[in-house]
Design a protein around this motif. Structure first.
Motif, PDB file in Angstrom:
ATOM      1  N   TYR A  26      52.124 104.693  68.845  1.00 24.58           N
ATOM      2  CA  TYR A  26      52.454 103.303  69.186  1.00 24.58           C
ATOM      3  C   TYR A  26      53.588 103.286  70.197  1.00 24.58           C
ATOM      4  N   ILE A  27      54.569 104.133  69.975  1.00 24.95           N
ATOM      5  CA  ILE A  27      55.729 104.164  70.871  1.00 24.95           C
ATOM      6  C   ILE A  27      55.331 104.589  72.276  1.00 24.95           C
ATOM      7  N   VAL A  28      54.405 105.544  72.360  1.00 23.36           N
ATOM      8  CA  VAL A  28      53.932 106.009  73.666  1.00 23.36           C
ATOM      9  C   VAL A  28      53.344 104.851  74.460  1.00 23.36           C
ATOM     10  N   ARG A  29      52.695 103.944  73.769  1.00 27.61           N
ATOM     11  CA  ARG A  29      52.129 102.778  74.455  1.00 27.61           C
ATOM     12  C   ARG A  29      53.127 101.617  74.439  1.00 27.61           C
ATOM     13  N   GLU A  30      54.348 101.912  74.732  1.00 26.65           N
ATOM     14  CA  GLU A  30      55.447 100.951  74.862  1.00 26.65           C
ATOM     15  C   GLU A  30      55.799 100.239  73.562  1.00 26.65           C
ATOM     16  N   GLY A  31      55.425 100.835  72.468  1.00 26.04           N
ATOM     17  CA  GLY A  31      55.752 100.227  71.186  1.00 26.04           C
ATOM     18  C   GLY A  31      57.244 100.209  70.932  1.00 26.04           C
ATOM     19  N   TYR A  32      57.721  99.165  70.340  1.00 28.05           N
ATOM     20  CA  TYR A  32      59.123  98.922  70.000  1.00 28.05           C
ATOM     21  C   TYR A  32      60.027  98.794  71.234  1.00 28.05           C
ATOM     22  N   ALA A  33      59.445  98.869  72.444  1.00 27.77           N
ATOM     23  CA  ALA A  33      60.258  98.683  73.653  1.00 27.77           C
ATOM     24  C   ALA A  33      60.709  97.229  73.746  1.00 27.77           C
ATOM     25  N   ALA A  34      59.815  96.318  73.369  1.00 21.14           N
ATOM     26  CA  ALA A  34      60.171  94.899  73.431  1.00 21.14           C
ATOM     27  C   ALA A  34      61.315  94.597  72.470  1.00 21.14           C
ATOM     28  N   LEU A  39      66.936  93.337  71.587  1.00 18.10           N
ATOM     29  CA  LEU A  39      68.178  93.538  70.835  1.00 18.10           C
ATOM     30  C   LEU A  39      69.334  93.917  71.741  1.00 18.10           C
ATOM     31  N   THR A  40      69.051  94.710  72.760  1.00 19.62           N
ATOM     32  CA  THR A  40      70.162  95.230  73.551  1.00 19.62           C
ATOM     33  C   THR A  40      70.441  94.418  74.812  1.00 19.62           C
ATOM     34  N   ASN A  41      69.419  93.734  75.355  1.00 16.30           N
ATOM     35  CA  ASN A  41      69.633  93.054  76.628  1.00 16.30           C
ATOM     36  C   ASN A  41      69.471  91.544  76.597  1.00 16.30           C
ATOM     37  N   MET A  42      69.008  91.012  75.472  1.00 15.53           N
ATOM     38  CA  MET A  42      68.715  89.575  75.481  1.00 15.53           C
ATOM     39  C   MET A  42      69.394  88.875  74.306  1.00 15.53           C
ATOM     40  N   PRO A  44      69.118  85.854  71.407  1.00 16.58           N
ATOM     41  CA  PRO A  44      67.981  85.254  70.700  1.00 16.58           C
ATOM     42  C   PRO A  44      67.416  84.057  71.465  1.00 16.58           C
ATOM     43  N   GLU A  45      68.300  83.255  72.045  1.00 21.15           N
ATOM     44  CA  GLU A  45      67.820  82.080  72.794  1.00 21.15           C
ATOM     45  C   GLU A  45      66.947  82.506  73.960  1.00 21.15           C
ATOM     46  N   GLU A  46      67.344  83.585  74.622  1.00 22.04           N
ATOM     47  CA  GLU A  46      66.550  84.054  75.769  1.00 22.04           C
ATOM     48  C   GLU A  46      65.166  84.502  75.315  1.00 22.04           C
ATOM     49  N   VAL A  47      65.121  85.187  74.186  1.00 22.86           N
ATOM     50  CA  VAL A  47      63.819  85.636  73.671  1.00 22.86           C
ATOM     51  C   VAL A  47      62.950  84.424  73.348  1.00 22.86           C
ATOM     52  N   ILE A  48      63.570  83.453  72.661  1.00 25.34           N
ATOM     53  CA  ILE A  48      62.801  82.255  72.298  1.00 25.34           C
ATOM     54  C   ILE A  48      62.304  81.545  73.555  1.00 25.34           C
ATOM     55  N   ASP A  49      63.140  81.507  74.580  1.00 26.23           N
ATOM     56  CA  ASP A  49      62.718  80.866  75.827  1.00 26.23           C
ATOM     57  C   ASP A  49      61.486  81.536  76.414  1.00 26.23           C
ATOM     58  N   VAL A  50      61.467  82.866  76.354  1.00 26.89           N
ATOM     59  CA  VAL A  50      60.288  83.583  76.886  1.00 26.89           C
ATOM     60  C   VAL A  50      59.044  83.169  76.106  1.00 26.89           C
ATOM     61  N   ILE A  51      59.186  83.147  74.796  1.00 23.24           N
ATOM     62  CA  ILE A  51      58.020  82.791  73.973  1.00 23.24           C
ATOM     63  C   ILE A  51      57.592  81.347  74.257  1.00 23.24           C
ATOM     64  N   ILE A 221      53.300  88.922  70.555  1.00 27.27           N
ATOM     65  CA  ILE A 221      54.724  88.813  70.905  1.00 27.27           C
ATOM     66  C   ILE A 221      55.254  89.998  71.737  1.00 27.27           C
ATOM     67  N   PRO A 222      55.063  91.262  71.273  1.00 28.75           N
ATOM     68  CA  PRO A 222      55.667  92.357  72.054  1.00 28.75           C
ATOM     69  C   PRO A 222      55.163  92.393  73.494  1.00 28.75           C
ATOM     70  N   VAL A 223      53.886  92.144  73.708  1.00 22.96           N
ATOM     71  CA  VAL A 223      53.358  92.190  75.080  1.00 22.96           C
ATOM     72  C   VAL A 223      53.961  91.093  75.936  1.00 22.96           C
ATOM     73  N   ILE A 224      54.088  89.922  75.340  1.00 24.27           N
ATOM     74  CA  ILE A 224      54.659  88.811  76.104  1.00 24.27           C
ATOM     75  C   ILE A 224      56.070  89.176  76.571  1.00 24.27           C
ATOM     76  N   LEU A 225      56.841  89.784  75.678  1.00 30.23           N
ATOM     77  CA  LEU A 225      58.213  90.137  76.056  1.00 30.23           C
ATOM     78  C   LEU A 225      58.239  91.242  77.109  1.00 30.23           C
ATOM     79  N   LEU A 226      57.250  92.132  77.044  1.00 25.79           N
ATOM     80  CA  LEU A 226      57.232  93.223  78.011  1.00 25.79           C
ATOM     81  C   LEU A 226      56.734  92.767  79.377  1.00 25.79           C
ATOM     82  N   LYS A 227      55.695  91.946  79.352  1.00 29.36           N
ATOM     83  CA  LYS A 227      55.085  91.570  80.639  1.00 29.36           C
ATOM     84  C   LYS A 227      55.567  90.213  81.147  1.00 29.36           C
ATOM     85  N   GLY A 228      56.242  89.484  80.325  1.00 32.44           N
ATOM     86  CA  GLY A 228      56.825  88.223  80.783  1.00 32.44           C
ATOM     87  C   GLY A 228      55.979  87.008  80.492  1.00 32.44           C
TER      88      GLY A 228
END
Lengths: 489, 588
Positions: A26-34, A39-42, A44-51, A221-228
């Motif tokens: 899963y990690i190889v396919r960008e798992g847990y990257a989102a 956690l490190t760059n955004m 919570p409000e920013e994450v919610i805004d993306v969603i 959710i994870p894909v949306i955060l990764l691809k925007g």
């Protein structure tokens, strides 16, 4: 192949491509990257805004904007909040959530953790039906592995965010897919819905703010955060973004799970992806949205599938069941079939659903017996409308849909049952007669010998006769007759 | 508090935020019909599952009809309670409920008092358009409560009473869909569960699904039997409620008419449970003083607080739920059973009849009394001390069967000796009354001084848990009071955790005390009915010439002639009991 060309895999992106029991794949396919990035760059409000900007809406059937739901839960001030994953997939024939849980369990865990970060919850609960043993097994493995890697637990990704997930088992009650009933079931109470408001975002599990989303929603959710958000919202229609997984079933050549962009037409799904109707028969109707969905006709084939269009046509998205019917299907029987399911699955709390659905079923049964009257039809419609209008939860508010949509679209079939005592599709056994064509019958006696109720009489080498009153319409005689002498009227 | 403005049936309404549409509508005279909804203000009873859907109204801009009992008022809301859509839905839902109901109204115990029946009348239902299969459930006949669940409409009021108010937890919904019904787990008979027979489920049931077990014909059989002498005792709360069955205002005292009626029905002697209440005070009060004195002498093993034991549902409750605390309540029998024990010994001797030939009937506001009377320990050689216990409602039926025009009956007095009572005996019928009666006597026995005032208003009221400290001439006695078993549980847990500072606690199982008992005329959700009954009880007390139990001359005579002294040997034999651990009795 057209069958695949028209599909895009977002929710099902990893299913079949990774070993679900190995977190590394899963990690190889960008798992847990989102999750890591959130956690490190955004904030919570920013994450919610993306969603919110992605336009993702709940895939469990309600279609409520996901980002907004997260924001509502975030805004409530409480010491403890909960993230719940609704994995109580109950629509007959639907298995998209099961496929995700079995094929890509980590995506759900990752999304729940992201939700926990956004809403301020440290605890996640997956309500999963006990009839999904493989999904449960893989979720358990996934939870253990995620904990081992520090992807669940204390101080995830070196931040001060902590989150963990536990499983809760459901006993297979359909109504427990309704979020308030699900929460009561998790609390050890009777799986019954309560009136909303309060919504779970204000008062959910143990009275605390709770974000409930279903499996497929989380899987996006994870894909949306990764691809925007822009990428995601470029797929789909104006008000329904992204893709939807459907469990295509019934009288089509290709059955199974499909994932198509919102806006794909029913025709594309049934004829291009589904490969058209089996045995070259004629398309009659498609039922979308599970047992409480409506039956749509040829006239609806070119509408593009999204939440609002389906509702406007008298059906709904539901969790994505899609059952195709051909000319042999009787629409009255079909409505009765679905009512049978909702009668079984009603929790019994509110009177319209508890008694009304039962009465709807009984009336449909009367009609399929050829004993219905025109007055029954108007009573049927009134009752269906009242059940829809007065029921407490989504189950009763939608259970009359199969009745109303078939009455709207196939009134002629109802009329044929009631006025002429005929079932145009020849499905209602009480309304058909097996008859022996005396000219074609050679008197071989085979039919009389296979008849389980001795309804066929006749001398050897003389034309035989079926006693219609005794006949149970099993069709054994017609199957056995070598001379094509038996037909249905 | 924020206010919201809305319109209901074209009438502008301003209400506090959080008010339901139903409450707002009623505040402006719009009487939306309800069925499952029931709220007893001040008694912590609120049942609004939003299940029956009879109270649905149309709210502009809303997709579905809204259940008015569960829908909070919003600013600018436009509500129509009688649009064609709302009326059609309401009637259709009502027809559905009726379509799954046995049409036994003419012979149903609840006929004329049935909320379902009156609603059907109010809505003018003349035809059931939706007929079909009806649900059938296992019947259940305990000594106290009969469950005819075919008549259940799933309003869940009984469940709320049993779980939320009483915290007994016997009843809950089982099965699902059309088969769903409220029942004990595994549809066990109530007899085999932890049911306390408090009867609050019966008190709130809108239909005839939950009713008392009717013993009126056993009473008639005894009365017409020439070999039997039949005597009757009537509990204090009965006189404050019986009149309601004959159209009198709640809170009308009918003591004198009731006595006349009982005589005319044919009882040989008409007595008063209040007499036995006075006797209870003598025993319980002495027991309390005994425990207090030991405590003051430094005895660490003495059990304090002492809990009252007159309420049979309460006794069942601690036997089932707190058996480890069964040595805390007073060992004094309840007034009903003290009466039975004295009647079958002292009075039978006076009459010179064998105890088996003396039939003791009790008229009680209570269903648990039926169970209590059937307890094995309250009998001698198979002959129960109290043979038959009937409710206020059953007595009303007997009066009707006897063709008596109750409201026109003259007043009469109870017979002697067991009909004389003090005001202290009367107030047993309401929450706070038993402990007030005990204080009146215990104070004077302890201090040897006469009370300056007999009305202890600090012990009265309707609050679920109350407390007061009474000065026993320099010795402060902390009194606790709880009514409703949920409140009792709270106090018991405090005792268990060593947090309780009370010396004595009065507990009554029913909200309001016996005036709100399961055998009383139905209150239909009107809490003022109970409050008016309570007022009547205190009124009867105030009108009595004797206000303290120990001053009742017939009680004094009973001790001189027969018992000896309170808590003496004879008393222990006849007037005290012991309790059982019933926690493990639950069988599957």
């Amino acid at each position: 192949m057209v069958k695949y060309k028209k599909q895009i895999r977002i929710a099902l992106r990893n299913c079949g491509f990774i070993n679900p029991e190995n977190v590394d794949e899963y990690i190889v396919r960008e798992g847990y990257a989102a999750l890591g990035n959130a956690l490190t760059n955004m904030t919570p409000e920013e994450v919610i805004d993306v969603i919110k900007n992605s336009g993702l809406r709940g895939r469990g059937g309600g279609g409520f904007p996901t980002g907004l739901k997260w924001e509502l839960t975030r805004k409530v001030d409480a010491d403890q909040k909960y993230v719940v994953c609704n994995a109580d997939e109950g629509d007959p024939g639907a298995f998209m959530d099961r496929s995700i849980l079995e094929g890509d369990p980590h995506t759900v865990l990752e999304a729940m953790a992201i939700n926990g970060y956004c809403t301020g919850a440290s605890k996640g609960l997956i309500y999963i039906r006990a009839e999904y043993p493989l999904a449960i097994k893989r979720l358990k493995i996934a939870i253990d592995q995620a904990r081992e890697y520090g992807l669940l637990g204390e101080d995830i990704f070196g931040t001060n965010f902590s989150f963990d997930v536990e499983l809760r088992y459901g006993a297979g009650a359909f109504v427990c897919g309704e979020e308030t009933a699900l929460i009561h079931s998790m609390e050890g109470l009777r799986g019954e819905p309560t009136v909303k408001p309060p919504f779970p975002s204000e008062s959910g599990y143990k009275g605390m703010p709770t974000n409930v989303n279903n499996v497929e929603t989380y899987a996006n959710i994870p894909v949306i955060l990764l691809k925007g958000a822009d990428w995601f919202s470029s797929i789909g229609t104006e008000k329904s973004k992204g893709t939807k997984v459907f469990a295509l079933a019934g009288k089509v050549n290709n059955v199974g799970l499909i994932e198509v962009p919102m806006g794909t037409t029913l025709r594309e799904v049934i004829f291009d992806i589904g490969g058209g109707i089996k045995d070259g028969k004629k398309f009659k109707a498609v039922q979308t949205g599970g047992p409480s969905g409506g039956c749509l006709t040829e006239n609806h084939l070119d509408i593009s599938i999204d939440y609002d269009n389906l509702i406007a046509s008298g059906s709904m998205m539901g969790s994505g069941g899609m059952i195709v019917m051909d000319e042999d299907d009787c629409m009255v029987s079909m409505a009765k079939f679905y009512l049978d399911f909702t009668v079984e699955e009603s929790c019994g709390k509110c009177s319209p659903c508890r008694i009304g659905n039962k009465r709807l079923y009984e009336m449909l049964d009367t009609i399929t017996q050829g004993k219905g009257t025109l007055e029954d039809l108007s009573k049927l419609r009134n009752l269906a409308n009242v059940v829809k209008d007065t029921s407490l939860c989504g189950l009763g508010q939608t259970s009359p849909n199969p009745v109303l949509s078939t009455m709207d679209n196939f009134l002629d079939e109802y009329m044929a049952h009631v006025k002429d005592g005929k079932c145009p599709s020849g499905q209602c056994k009480a309304l058909m007669s097996y008859i022996i064509n005396a000219d074609a019958c050679v008197g071989c006696t085979l039919c009389a010998r296979v008849c389980p109720v001795d309804a066929i009489s006749g001398e050897k080498k003389m034309a035989h006769l079926i006693d219609d009153d005794a006949c149970i319409k099993c069709g054994a005689c017609m199957d056995k007759c070598k001379f094509g002498a038996i037909f249905i009227q | 508090m924020d206010l919201v403005k809305l319109t209901i049936d074209n009438t502008p309404v301003v209400v506090e935020q959080g008010t339901t549409v139903l409450e707002a509508a009623r505040s402006v005279g719009v009487d939306i019909p309800t069925l499952c909804y029931m709220k007893l203000d001040d008694l912590e009873f609120e049942n609004k599952p939003g299940g029956c859907r009879v109270c649905v109204v149309e709210v502009e801009g809303r997709r579905n009809l809204a259940p008015s009992c569960k829908t909070a008022c919003d600013e600018g809301m436009v509500v129509n309670t009688h649009s064609v859509r709302a009326i059609n839905a309401r009637r259709t839902v009502m027809e559905l409920i009726l379509s799954d109901h046995p049409f036994e109204c003419l012979v149903c115990a609840k006929s004329g008092k049935c909320d379902l029946q009156s609603l059907a009348q109010d809505l003018g239902i003349r035809e059931i358009h939706y007929q079909g299969e009806k649900s059938h459930y296992k019947g259940d006949e305990s000594p106290a409560i009969i469950r005819e669940m075919d008549k259940c409409i799933m309003c869940r009021r009984c469940e709320t009473a049993c779980n939320d108010v009483q915290t007994v937890g016997t009843l809950s919904a089982i099965y699902r869909g059309f088969e769903s019904v409220v029942a004990p787990a595994f549809e066990m008979d109530l007899d085999h569960t932890n049911c306390t027979f408090c009867g609050q489920c019966v008190a709130v049931c809108p239909t005839g699904a939950l009713i008392e077990r009717d013993y009126t014909w056993q009473v008639m059989d005894a009365i017409v039997n020439p070999k039997k002498r039949v005597i009757v005792q009537t509990a204090p709360a009965v006189r404050a409620a019986l009149g309601e069955e004959f159209g009198l205002e709640p809170g009308t005292l009918v003591t004198g008419k009731m006595v006349t009626a009982l005589r005319k029905i044919g009882f040989d002697h008409v007595f008063d449970t209040d007499f036995a209440a006075d006797l209870t005070i003598m025993e319980e009060g002495t027991e309390l003083l005994g425990r207090l004195n030991k405590f003051l002498e430094g005895d660490k093993d003495v059990k304090l607080p002492m809990l009252t034991s007159c309420c049979p549902a309460w006794v069942n409750f601690f036997e089932h739920h707190f058996p480890e605390m069964k040595d805390i309540p007073s060992t004094a029998k309840s007034p009903q059973q003290m009466f039975g024990a004295i009647a079958k010994t002292y009075f039978a001797n006076q009459l010179k009849v064998k105890r088996e030939d003396l039939v003791v009937v009790s008229v009680m506001p209570c269903l648990a009394k039926k169970y209590e009377a059937s307890r094995e320990e309250f009998s001698a050689n198979g002959d129960a001390d109290v043979n038959i216990s009937i409710t206020t409602r059953e007595l009303a039926q007997m009066i009707k069967n006897a063709n008596l025009k109750f409201t026109d009956l003259p007043n009469d007095d109870f017979d002697r000796p067991m009909g004389e009572s003090s005001g202290a005996g009367v107030i047993f019928g309401t929450t706070g009354g038993v402990i007030e009666a005990a204080v009146r006597t215990a104070y004077e026995l302890h201090t040897d001084k006469e009370l300056a005032r007999v009305d202890f208003k600090e012990l009265r009221g309707f609050e679920g848990i109350r407390s007061a400290t009474i000065d026993f001439d320099g010795l402060p006695i902390n009194i606790g009071i709880a009514h409703g078993l949920g409140n009792a549980r709270t106090l018991l847990n405090d005792i268990k955790e060593g947090k309780s500072e009370f010396h004595a606690i009065e507990i009554m199982a029913c909200p309001g005390g016996c005036i709100g008992g399961g055998g009383q005329p139905y209150h239909h959700g009107d809490v003022t009915v109970l409050k008016r009954r309570q007022k009547a009880i205190y009124q009867e007390d105030a009108g009595k010439s004797i206000r303290k139990s120990h001053e009742n001359p017939y009680i004094q005579k009973l001790y001189t002639e027969f018992l000896g002294e309170p808590c003496g040997e004879k008393s222990h034999e006849l007037l005290h009991t012991h309790y059982f651990d019933k926690k493990k009795k639950i069988e599957i």
